[in-house]
Motif scaffolding. Sequence first.
Motif, PDB file in Angstrom:
ATOM      1  N   UNK A  87       0.822  -1.208   0.000  1.00  0.00           N
ATOM      2  CA  UNK A  87       0.000   0.000   0.000  1.00  0.00           C
ATOM      3  C   UNK A  87       0.858   1.260   0.000  1.00  0.00           C
ATOM      4  N   UNK A  88       0.352   2.316  -0.637  1.00  0.00           N
ATOM      5  CA  UNK A  88       1.040   3.617  -0.585  1.00  0.00           C
ATOM      6  C   UNK A  88       0.444   4.511   0.497  1.00  0.00           C
ATOM      7  N   UNK A  89      -0.583   4.040   1.191  1.00  0.00           N
ATOM      8  CA  UNK A  89      -1.136   4.808   2.310  1.00  0.00           C
ATOM      9  C   UNK A  89      -0.207   4.713   3.507  1.00  0.00           C
ATOM     10  N   UNK A  90      -0.144   5.778   4.269  1.00  0.00           N
ATOM     11  CA  UNK A  90       0.750   5.807   5.427  1.00  0.00           C
ATOM     12  C   UNK A  90       0.040   6.419   6.649  1.00  0.00           C
ATOM     13  N   UNK A  91       0.410   5.933   7.827  1.00  0.00           N
ATOM     14  CA  UNK A  91       0.127   6.699   9.034  1.00  0.00           C
ATOM     15  C   UNK A  91       1.374   7.534   9.320  1.00  0.00           C
ATOM     16  N   UNK A  92       1.247   8.531  10.150  1.00  0.00           N
ATOM     17  CA  UNK A  92       2.320   9.516  10.310  1.00  0.00           C
ATOM     18  C   UNK A  92       2.613   9.802  11.770  1.00  0.00           C
ATOM     19  N   UNK A  93       3.851  10.187  12.012  1.00  0.00           N
ATOM     20  CA  UNK A  93       4.244  10.742  13.309  1.00  0.00           C
ATOM     21  C   UNK A  93       4.308  12.255  13.155  1.00  0.00           C
ATOM     22  N   UNK A  94       3.619  12.974  14.037  1.00  0.00           N
ATOM     23  CA  UNK A  94       3.473  14.428  13.913  1.00  0.00           C
ATOM     24  C   UNK A  94       4.016  15.091  15.180  1.00  0.00           C
ATOM     25  N   UNK A  95       4.719  16.210  15.005  1.00  0.00           N
ATOM     26  CA  UNK A  95       5.309  16.909  16.138  1.00  0.00           C
ATOM     27  C   UNK A  95       5.260  18.414  15.925  1.00  0.00           C
TER      28      UNK A  95
END
Length: 245
Positions: free
Chosen positions: A234-242
Amino acid sequence: MFYYDKIDNKKVLKSNILEGVEAFFTTREICIKSKDDSMQNIVEENKNIICDYLKIDRKNLISPSQTHTANIELAIETRHDYPDCDALIVRDKNIGIFLNFADCTPVILYDKKQNIGAISHAGWRGTAQRIAAKTVEKMGKDYNTRPEDIIAVIGPAIGFCCYNVGEEVFEKLSATVKNFDKLSEIRQGNIYVDLKNINKRQLEEIGVKKIDVCPYCTVHNNDMFFSYRNENATTNRHSAVLKLV
């Protein structure tokens, strides 16, 4: 300890050891990175939701082009292009940073004393190059951060339960720490490694003491997080945000 919170009624994952900073991991409910054309309107809408939550301009939500390197850069408001970069450091309260994952290990780092943070992308290649530890070392060299002042949060990634590798990868990973005990197993002739806790051990060995490791495996918890292995690349991603406050 990890817990779910909501942004605009969409789930995000947070750690209670991070205080004085906005930091979280997105879920399938609020995807902000995809190469799927059918997802682009959703991605843009979700980015706007996150920018509203962080109280920043849309142009100040910054993400690098990740290529499994150990390259580390400082994110600045006037720059938005970070090619071949797998860790961003942030010192500016006006910007938010995010990196993207779908089995690889996300590592959020925060020094409350200096009010400086970073996110590292540690797939097996990044882990083999000690990218999270190198990010802490760069924060120390360039910005006077001490490892003992760092809070590290290791987010959802493929777990020890599911991550089988070949001998070459095993050898490269096992060479990154002094003590590789309990970080690998042979099961039915296959080698399994604990990528999240390898990153934890690398951080511990340079003096980071306060570390929270997410229990969620992206394969087993595929209903909440994306998995490259489990979802046919898959090209979908979850992300880490800061974002600093």
